[in-house]
Write a protein that holds these residues in place. Structure first.
Motif, PDB file in Angstrom:
ATOM      1  N   SER A  44       2.148   1.449  -3.309  1.00  0.00           N
ATOM      2  CA  SER A  44       1.200   2.058  -4.252  1.00  0.00           C
ATOM      3  C   SER A  44       1.013   3.649  -4.010  1.00  0.00           C
ATOM      4  O   SER A  44       0.504   4.357  -5.116  1.00  0.00           O
ATOM      5  CB  SER A  44      -0.187   1.623  -4.262  1.00  0.00           C
ATOM      6  OG  SER A  44      -0.140   0.086  -4.453  1.00  0.00           O
ATOM      7  N   VAL A  45       0.844   4.145  -2.787  1.00  0.00           N
ATOM      8  CA  VAL A  45       0.752   5.611  -2.560  1.00  0.00           C
ATOM      9  C   VAL A  45       2.067   6.411  -3.128  1.00  0.00           C
ATOM     10  O   VAL A  45       1.891   7.339  -3.923  1.00  0.00           O
ATOM     11  CB  VAL A  45       0.762   5.965  -0.971  1.00  0.00           C
ATOM     12  CG1 VAL A  45       1.004   7.466  -0.809  1.00  0.00           C
ATOM     13  CG2 VAL A  45      -0.407   5.480  -0.591  1.00  0.00           C
TER      14      VAL A  45
ATOM     15  N   LEU B  73      -8.260   8.469  -6.655  1.00  0.00           N
ATOM     16  CA  LEU B  73      -8.425   7.759  -5.511  1.00  0.00           C
ATOM     17  C   LEU B  73      -9.241   6.382  -5.714  1.00  0.00           C
ATOM     18  O   LEU B  73      -9.079   5.549  -4.986  1.00  0.00           O
ATOM     19  CB  LEU B  73      -9.288   8.779  -4.467  1.00  0.00           C
ATOM     20  CG  LEU B  73      -8.315   9.873  -3.882  1.00  0.00           C
ATOM     21  CD1 LEU B  73      -9.196  10.669  -2.716  1.00  0.00           C
ATOM     22  CD2 LEU B  73      -6.948   9.072  -3.071  1.00  0.00           C
ATOM     23  N   THR B  74     -10.184   6.445  -6.903  1.00  0.00           N
ATOM     24  CA  THR B  74     -10.978   5.403  -7.113  1.00  0.00           C
ATOM     25  C   THR B  74     -10.136   4.282  -7.545  1.00  0.00           C
ATOM     26  O   THR B  74     -10.076   3.099  -7.352  1.00  0.00           O
ATOM     27  CB  THR B  74     -12.148   5.760  -8.083  1.00  0.00           C
ATOM     28  OG1 THR B  74     -12.925   6.753  -7.527  1.00  0.00           O
ATOM     29  CG2 THR B  74     -13.071   4.768  -8.418  1.00  0.00           C
TER      30      THR B  74
ATOM     31  N   THR C 241       0.781  -1.236   0.019  1.00  0.00           N
ATOM     32  CA  THR C 241      -0.245   0.072  -0.021  1.00  0.00           C
ATOM     33  C   THR C 241       0.732   1.010   0.046  1.00  0.00           C
ATOM     34  O   THR C 241       0.799   2.437  -0.739  1.00  0.00           O
ATOM     35  CB  THR C 241      -0.921  -0.088   1.174  1.00  0.00           C
ATOM     36  OG1 THR C 241      -1.761  -1.076   0.986  1.00  0.00           O
ATOM     37  CG2 THR C 241      -1.742   1.176   1.309  1.00  0.00           C
TER      38      THR C 241
ATOM     39  N   GLU D 241       3.663  -3.315  -7.827  1.00  0.00           N
ATOM     40  CA  GLU D 241       2.847  -2.470  -7.204  1.00  0.00           C
ATOM     41  C   GLU D 241       2.683  -1.054  -8.043  1.00  0.00           C
ATOM     42  O   GLU D 241       1.778  -0.586  -8.257  1.00  0.00           O
ATOM     43  CB  GLU D 241       2.689  -2.290  -5.786  1.00  0.00           C
ATOM     44  CG  GLU D 241       2.009  -3.247  -4.766  1.00  0.00           C
ATOM     45  CD  GLU D 241       2.555  -4.466  -4.475  1.00  0.00           C
ATOM     46  OE1 GLU D 241       1.954  -5.393  -4.171  1.00  0.00           O
ATOM     47  OE2 GLU D 241       3.888  -4.588  -4.778  1.00  0.00           O
TER      48      GLU D 241
ATOM     49  N   ARG E 132      -5.760  -1.502  -5.019  1.00  0.00           N
ATOM     50  CA  ARG E 132      -5.372  -2.188  -3.712  1.00  0.00           C
ATOM     51  C   ARG E 132      -6.731  -3.367  -3.502  1.00  0.00           C
ATOM     52  O   ARG E 132      -6.031  -4.517  -3.072  1.00  0.00           O
ATOM     53  CB  ARG E 132      -5.250  -1.075  -2.599  1.00  0.00           C
ATOM     54  CG  ARG E 132      -4.311  -0.303  -2.623  1.00  0.00           C
ATOM     55  CD  ARG E 132      -2.823  -0.853  -2.950  1.00  0.00           C
ATOM     56  NE  ARG E 132      -2.736  -1.658  -1.813  1.00  0.00           N
ATOM     57  CZ  ARG E 132      -1.947  -2.767  -1.859  1.00  0.00           C
ATOM     58  NH1 ARG E 132      -1.200  -2.998  -3.281  1.00  0.00           N
ATOM     59  NH2 ARG E 132      -1.692  -3.683  -1.010  1.00  0.00           N
ATOM     60  N   LEU E 133      -7.697  -3.278  -3.549  1.00  0.00           N
ATOM     61  CA  LEU E 133      -8.591  -4.180  -3.458  1.00  0.00           C
ATOM     62  C   LEU E 133      -8.430  -5.482  -4.287  1.00  0.00           C
ATOM     63  O   LEU E 133      -8.339  -6.636  -3.871  1.00  0.00           O
ATOM     64  CB  LEU E 133     -10.209  -3.524  -3.690  1.00  0.00           C
ATOM     65  CG  LEU E 133     -11.192  -4.778  -3.955  1.00  0.00           C
ATOM     66  CD1 LEU E 133     -11.558  -5.216  -2.543  1.00  0.00           C
ATOM     67  CD2 LEU E 133     -12.427  -4.166  -4.527  1.00  0.00           C
TER      68      LEU E 133
ATOM     69  N   PHE F 199      -6.795   4.057  -6.921  1.00  0.00           N
ATOM     70  CA  PHE F 199      -5.992   3.325  -6.080  1.00  0.00           C
ATOM     71  C   PHE F 199      -6.840   2.277  -5.303  1.00  0.00           C
ATOM     72  O   PHE F 199      -6.157   1.486  -5.057  1.00  0.00           O
ATOM     73  CB  PHE F 199      -5.650   4.615  -5.181  1.00  0.00           C
ATOM     74  CG  PHE F 199      -4.986   4.239  -3.896  1.00  0.00           C
ATOM     75  CD1 PHE F 199      -3.622   3.825  -4.033  1.00  0.00           C
ATOM     76  CD2 PHE F 199      -5.730   4.034  -2.615  1.00  0.00           C
ATOM     77  CE1 PHE F 199      -2.947   3.449  -2.905  1.00  0.00           C
ATOM     78  CE2 PHE F 199      -4.823   3.702  -1.254  1.00  0.00           C
ATOM     79  CZ  PHE F 199      -3.402   3.200  -1.601  1.00  0.00           C
ATOM     80  N   ALA F 200      -7.905   2.603  -4.836  1.00  0.00           N
ATOM     81  CA  ALA F 200      -8.719   1.679  -4.006  1.00  0.00           C
ATOM     82  C   ALA F 200      -9.065   0.567  -4.903  1.00  0.00           C
ATOM     83  O   ALA F 200      -9.107  -0.455  -4.312  1.00  0.00           O
ATOM     84  CB  ALA F 200      -9.967   2.489  -3.566  1.00  0.00           C
ATOM     85  N   LEU F 201      -9.377   0.700  -5.931  1.00  0.00           N
ATOM     86  CA  LEU F 201      -9.735  -0.640  -6.828  1.00  0.00           C
ATOM     87  C   LEU F 201      -8.454  -1.556  -7.158  1.00  0.00           C
ATOM     88  O   LEU F 201      -8.637  -2.875  -6.753  1.00  0.00           O
ATOM     89  CB  LEU F 201     -10.150  -0.167  -8.249  1.00  0.00           C
ATOM     90  CG  LEU F 201     -11.641   0.215  -8.175  1.00  0.00           C
ATOM     91  CD1 LEU F 201     -11.980   0.931  -9.514  1.00  0.00           C
ATOM     92  CD2 LEU F 201     -12.544  -0.802  -7.893  1.00  0.00           C
TER      93      LEU F 201
ATOM     94  N   ALA G 175      -8.501  -3.486 -12.244  1.00  0.00           N
ATOM     95  CA  ALA G 175      -9.030  -1.911 -11.527  1.00  0.00           C
ATOM     96  C   ALA G 175      -9.151  -0.994 -12.629  1.00  0.00           C
ATOM     97  O   ALA G 175      -9.987  -0.107 -12.701  1.00  0.00           O
ATOM     98  CB  ALA G 175      -7.941  -1.318 -10.701  1.00  0.00           C
TER      99      ALA G 175
END
Length: 165
Positions: A38-39, A110-111, A35, A91, A117-118, A113-115, A151
């Motif tokens: 990824s950031v 942000l979407t 994570t 990553e 990581r999910l 990123f969230a997808l 994603a």
């Protein structure tokens, strides 16, 4: 990526391949290195890759993925490890794949990123298949490439259907 204590240490980053494979050291984070990496990949995309056209960005990502397989193999050999948790170049590339064609807006990024990581954490098929069945540098990279593609697909469908800015 398998949850494990990293055997790669900061001193190993003296080797250029290890430095690259650990995402310039971002993979050495003691908390959620995937994570964190990824950031760290986000500003690289925002200030560099987001300005590229698809005609340049897609081939560039393909070349970077191929180079990353080689870098991971070199880093694993240099550090004497396998698929170590500190290796996070996958990553970075998976995150950048998720962001290909993404609008340069905070909600969309942000979407993405969230997808990513999910899908990277939950490992639906084909992510789980690649994680389980493919070895070496290709195996390290391929599950995150698939997570990035999933994603990307969900993000683009969401942008198209939901009109996310």
């Amino acid at each position: 990526m398998n949850a494990q204590v990293s055997r790669i240490r900061a001193r190993d980053c003296r080797h250029p391949a290890v430095l690259l494979a650990t995402g310039l050291g971002s993979g050495l984070s003691p908390w959620a290195p995937g994570t964190v990496a990824s950031v760290v990949a986000l500003p690289i995309w925002w200030f560099g890759l987001s300005t590229l056209s698809l005609a340049i960005g897609v081939p560039l990502l393909i070349v970077l993925c191929a180079l990353a397989v080689w870098v991971v193999n070199m880093a694993c050999g240099a550090a004497g490890v396998g698929d170590d948790g500190a290796i996070v170049i996958d990553e970075w590339l998976g995150m950048w794949i998720a962001l290909i064609a993404c609008p340069r807006t905070l909600p969309a990024v942000l979407t993405a990123f969230a997808l990513f990581r999910l899908f990277d954490i939950a490992k639906p098929w084909p992510v789980s298949w690649a994680d389980r069945e493919v070895g070496g540098g290709l195996g390290v990279m391929l599950d995150d490439v698939f997570a990035g593609i999933l994603a990307l697909a969900v993000l683009q469908l969401s942008l198209w259907g939901l009109d996310i800015p």
